[in-house]
Design a protein around this motif. Structure first.
Motif, PDB file in Angstrom:
ATOM      1  N   SER A  48       0.852  -1.189   0.000  1.00 53.05           N
ATOM      2  CA  SER A  48       0.000   0.000   0.000  1.00 53.05           C
ATOM      3  C   SER A  48       0.887   1.237   0.000  1.00 53.05           C
ATOM      4  CB  SER A  48      -0.904   0.009   1.236  1.00 53.05           C
ATOM      5  OG  SER A  48      -1.535   1.262   1.392  1.00 53.05           O
ATOM      6  N   LEU A  49       0.784   2.048  -1.055  1.00 57.21           N
ATOM      7  CA  LEU A  49       1.632   3.239  -1.165  1.00 57.21           C
ATOM      8  C   LEU A  49       1.404   4.232  -0.026  1.00 57.21           C
ATOM      9  CD1 LEU A  49       3.719   4.868  -2.796  1.00 57.21           C
ATOM     10  CD2 LEU A  49       1.795   5.873  -4.054  1.00 57.21           C
ATOM     11  N   PRO A  50       0.147   4.621   0.274  1.00 58.36           N
ATOM     12  CA  PRO A  50      -0.054   5.573   1.382  1.00 58.36           C
ATOM     13  C   PRO A  50       0.489   5.065   2.712  1.00 58.36           C
ATOM     14  CG  PRO A  50      -2.035   5.403   0.054  1.00 58.36           C
ATOM     15  CD  PRO A  50      -1.121   4.321  -0.419  1.00 58.36           C
ATOM     16  N   LEU A  51       0.324   3.758   2.976  1.00 60.05           N
ATOM     17  CA  LEU A  51       0.845   3.208   4.225  1.00 60.05           C
ATOM     18  C   LEU A  51       2.364   3.164   4.221  1.00 60.05           C
ATOM     19  CD1 LEU A  51       0.382   1.884   6.969  1.00 60.05           C
ATOM     20  CD2 LEU A  51       0.181  -0.323   5.796  1.00 60.05           C
ATOM     21  N   SER A  52       2.954   2.771   3.111  1.00 66.04           N
ATOM     22  CA  SER A  52       4.416   2.682   3.026  1.00 66.04           C
ATOM     23  C   SER A  52       5.063   4.050   3.187  1.00 66.04           C
ATOM     24  CB  SER A  52       4.823   2.059   1.687  1.00 66.04           C
ATOM     25  OG  SER A  52       4.305   0.753   1.558  1.00 66.04           O
ATOM     26  N   LEU A  53       4.422   5.079   2.640  1.00 70.13           N
ATOM     27  CA  LEU A  53       4.994   6.423   2.711  1.00 70.13           C
ATOM     28  C   LEU A  53       4.900   7.050   4.095  1.00 70.13           C
ATOM     29  CD1 LEU A  53       3.857   7.973  -0.706  1.00 70.13           C
ATOM     30  CD2 LEU A  53       6.150   7.210  -0.048  1.00 70.13           C
ATOM     31  N   THR A  54       4.135   6.414   5.000  1.00 64.60           N
ATOM     32  CA  THR A  54       4.117   6.947   6.376  1.00 64.60           C
ATOM     33  C   THR A  54       5.493   6.832   7.033  1.00 64.60           C
ATOM     34  OG1 THR A  54       3.355   4.783   7.194  1.00 64.60           O
ATOM     35  CG2 THR A  54       1.675   6.468   6.768  1.00 64.60           C
ATOM     36  N   ALA A  55       6.397   6.077   6.400  1.00 61.32           N
ATOM     37  CA  ALA A  55       7.785   6.031   6.886  1.00 61.32           C
ATOM     38  C   ALA A  55       8.404   7.425   6.900  1.00 61.32           C
ATOM     39  CB  ALA A  55       8.613   5.094   5.996  1.00 61.32           C
ATOM     40  N   ILE A  56       7.947   8.297   6.004  1.00 60.38           N
ATOM     41  CA  ILE A  56       8.450   9.675   5.979  1.00 60.38           C
ATOM     42  C   ILE A  56       8.146  10.365   7.299  1.00 60.38           C
ATOM     43  CG2 ILE A  56       8.218  11.931   4.861  1.00 60.38           C
ATOM     44  CD1 ILE A  56       7.528  10.439   2.274  1.00 60.38           C
ATOM     45  N   THR A 109       2.713  11.999  -1.399  1.00 59.36           N
ATOM     46  CA  THR A 109       1.596  11.104  -1.714  1.00 59.36           C
ATOM     47  C   THR A 109       0.755  11.647  -2.864  1.00 59.36           C
ATOM     48  OG1 THR A 109       1.508  10.343   0.587  1.00 59.36           O
ATOM     49  CG2 THR A 109      -0.436   9.948  -0.781  1.00 59.36           C
ATOM     50  N   PHE A 110       0.354  12.898  -2.768  1.00 59.07           N
ATOM     51  CA  PHE A 110      -0.506  13.466  -3.801  1.00 59.07           C
ATOM     52  C   PHE A 110       0.244  13.674  -5.115  1.00 59.07           C
ATOM     53  CE2 PHE A 110      -3.275  14.399  -0.227  1.00 59.07           C
ATOM     54  CZ  PHE A 110      -4.530  14.185  -0.774  1.00 59.07           C
ATOM     55  N   SER A 111       1.524  14.034  -5.052  1.00 59.95           N
ATOM     56  CA  SER A 111       2.310  14.199  -6.272  1.00 59.95           C
ATOM     57  C   SER A 111       2.454  12.867  -7.002  1.00 59.95           C
ATOM     58  CB  SER A 111       3.692  14.777  -5.947  1.00 59.95           C
ATOM     59  OG  SER A 111       3.586  16.058  -5.377  1.00 59.95           O
ATOM     60  N   THR A 112       2.741  11.813  -6.239  1.00 63.22           N
ATOM     61  CA  THR A 112       2.897  10.483  -6.837  1.00 63.22           C
ATOM     62  C   THR A 112       1.590  10.000  -7.454  1.00 63.22           C
ATOM     63  OG1 THR A 112       4.578   9.941  -5.175  1.00 63.22           O
ATOM     64  CG2 THR A 112       3.634   8.112  -6.402  1.00 63.22           C
ATOM     65  N   LEU A 113       0.500  10.168  -6.730  1.00 67.85           N
ATOM     66  CA  LEU A 113      -0.801   9.732  -7.244  1.00 67.85           C
ATOM     67  C   LEU A 113      -1.207  10.530  -8.478  1.00 67.85           C
ATOM     68  CD1 LEU A 113      -2.781   9.197  -3.898  1.00 67.85           C
ATOM     69  CD2 LEU A 113      -1.889   7.451  -5.440  1.00 67.85           C
ATOM     70  N   ALA A 114      -0.946  11.861  -8.468  1.00 61.05           N
ATOM     71  CA  ALA A 114      -1.319  12.705  -9.607  1.00 61.05           C
ATOM     72  C   ALA A 114      -0.567  12.287 -10.864  1.00 61.05           C
ATOM     73  CB  ALA A 114      -1.046  14.168  -9.277  1.00 61.05           C
ATOM     74  N   VAL A 115       0.749  12.116 -10.735  1.00 64.97           N
ATOM     75  CA  VAL A 115       1.551  11.709 -11.894  1.00 64.97           C
ATOM     76  C   VAL A 115       1.111  10.334 -12.388  1.00 64.97           C
ATOM     77  CG1 VAL A 115       3.868  11.087 -12.670  1.00 64.97           C
ATOM     78  CG2 VAL A 115       3.535  13.126 -11.260  1.00 64.97           C
ATOM     79  N   SER A 116       0.841   9.412 -11.468  1.00 70.49           N
ATOM     80  CA  SER A 116       0.421   8.065 -11.855  1.00 70.49           C
ATOM     81  C   SER A 116      -0.912   8.080 -12.600  1.00 70.49           C
ATOM     82  CB  SER A 116       0.300   7.165 -10.613  1.00 70.49           C
ATOM     83  OG  SER A 116       1.519   7.085  -9.917  1.00 70.49           O
ATOM     84  N   VAL A 117      -1.849   8.867 -12.122  1.00 69.79           N
ATOM     85  CA  VAL A 117      -3.173   8.953 -12.761  1.00 69.79           C
ATOM     86  C   VAL A 117      -3.058   9.536 -14.165  1.00 69.79           C
ATOM     87  CG1 VAL A 117      -5.407  10.128 -12.672  1.00 69.79           C
ATOM     88  CG2 VAL A 117      -4.485   9.038 -10.618  1.00 69.79           C
TER      89      VAL A 117
END
Length: 324
Positions: A48-56, A109-117
């Motif tokens: 899960s990308l959002p969960l994995s990025l909570t490492a930040i 998170t939002f930058s990654t999702l925006a580019v992916s979409v």
């Protein structure tokens, strides 16, 4: 010259960069392990990308120590006490860096999702190419902003809003240095990618990537970025302080001059000006005459003139002996 200085400071302090990386690897191992286990429990092995990025968020307070050590090395400090500096920075900046971690988590998170979409919709029409271009451009400016947030936090004691404001402005104002910093960081990532590109075993790949993270990546990349942006950042902040100091000095000087002028005026007796009338023609009657923009009785004017003359006579007859 600058490239030679970069290499000299990096390799002469490589053991310090290595130690810094090892210190940061301890919380990294705990956080990555916990998130990996949580991913397995919640998503049955799927990532899960959002969960994995909570490492930040979880690691960013510990990252303050990496930034502080790399800043001291990059600016040319000869004797950097890594362990003491690392833990001192965490203690002093834990709260601010926790907030930074939340902000950066949202941005990433939002930058990654925006580019992916937008990449997924490229086949739908040219309009998505435009959206993809602007999303990448915005993400790049936000990346440059992220360069300055941690460095400014460990260097200056500023409220969060000023850190974010100045960091955003420097993402544009220091564009050339930001590009150099990105290229230098890209070189480090490129070397690491080359080291793992030809590995076919998943187990060996995981081991090599873990070693690169534990021994090199965070501190080396941070050093490269800080080396290129530190001088520009401090010059801008110093100029702001000078301008602010000059402005404050001018304001204080102006206020002081106004106060002195008011005090001088208060010390002088206010005298009525009767130059607009013919005093010899005045009579002690209730007839009105125009004076200083209003109608005044002639008898009142005569009384005012006599009082002023009496005061003037008293001030002249007042004894003042300079010898006393």
């Amino acid at each position: 010259m600058r490239f030679e200085l970069l290499l000299e400071r990096f390799f002469s302090n490589f053991h310090r960069i290595l130690l810094t990386n090892l210190l940061f690897a301890i919380p990294s191992a705990i956080v990555f392990g916990a998130l990996y286990a949580l991913n397995n429990v919640l998503f049955h092995g799927a990532i899960s990308l959002p969960l994995s990025l909570t490492a930040i968020i979880l690691l960013y307070p510990f990252y303050s120590g990496v930034v502080m050590v790399c800043r001291n090395i990059a600016r040319g400090d000869t004797e950097v006490k890594v362990v003491k500096t690392y833990f001192s920075a965490i203690k002093s900046n834990f709260g601010h860096f926790l907030v930074h971690g939340i902000i950066i988590y949202i941005i990433v998170t939002f930058s990654t999702l925006a580019v992916s979409v937008y990449v997924g919709f490229l086949s739908s029409g040219w309009f998505f190419y435009v959206l993809l271009f602007f999303s990448i451009l915005i993400a790049l400016m936000l990346l440059f902003t992220i360069y300055y947030i941690p460095l400014m936090s460990v260097t200056y004691d500023l409220p969060l809003r000023y850190i974010y404001k100045n960091s955003l402005l420097m993402s544009f104002g220091e564009f050339k240095n930001n590009i150099f910093a990105t290229i230098a960081a890209g070189v480090v990532f490129g070397i690491c990618f080359t080291a793992v590109a030809f590995i076919r075993s998943a187990t060996v790949l995981a081991i090599v990537v873990s070693l690169l993270w534990a021994l090199l990546l965070p501190a080396a990349v941070t050093f490269m970025i800080v080396f290129f942006i530190y001088d520009g950042m401090t010059n801008i902040m110093r100029n702001k302080e000078d301008i602010s100091g000059e402005l404050t000095e001018k304001i204080e000087k102006g206020l002081k001059e106004q106060e002195e002028k008011k005090a001088a005026q208060a010390a002088q007796p206010v005298k009525d000006d009767f130059s607009d009338i013919d005093i010899s023609s005045l009579k002690d009657t209730d007839d009105y005459i125009f004076h200083n923009g209003k109608m005044v009785k002639q008898s009142t004017l005569l009384k005012m003139i006599r009082e002023q003359q009496e005061k003037a006579g008293e001030s002249q007859s007042d004894p003042s002996n300079p010898a006393e």
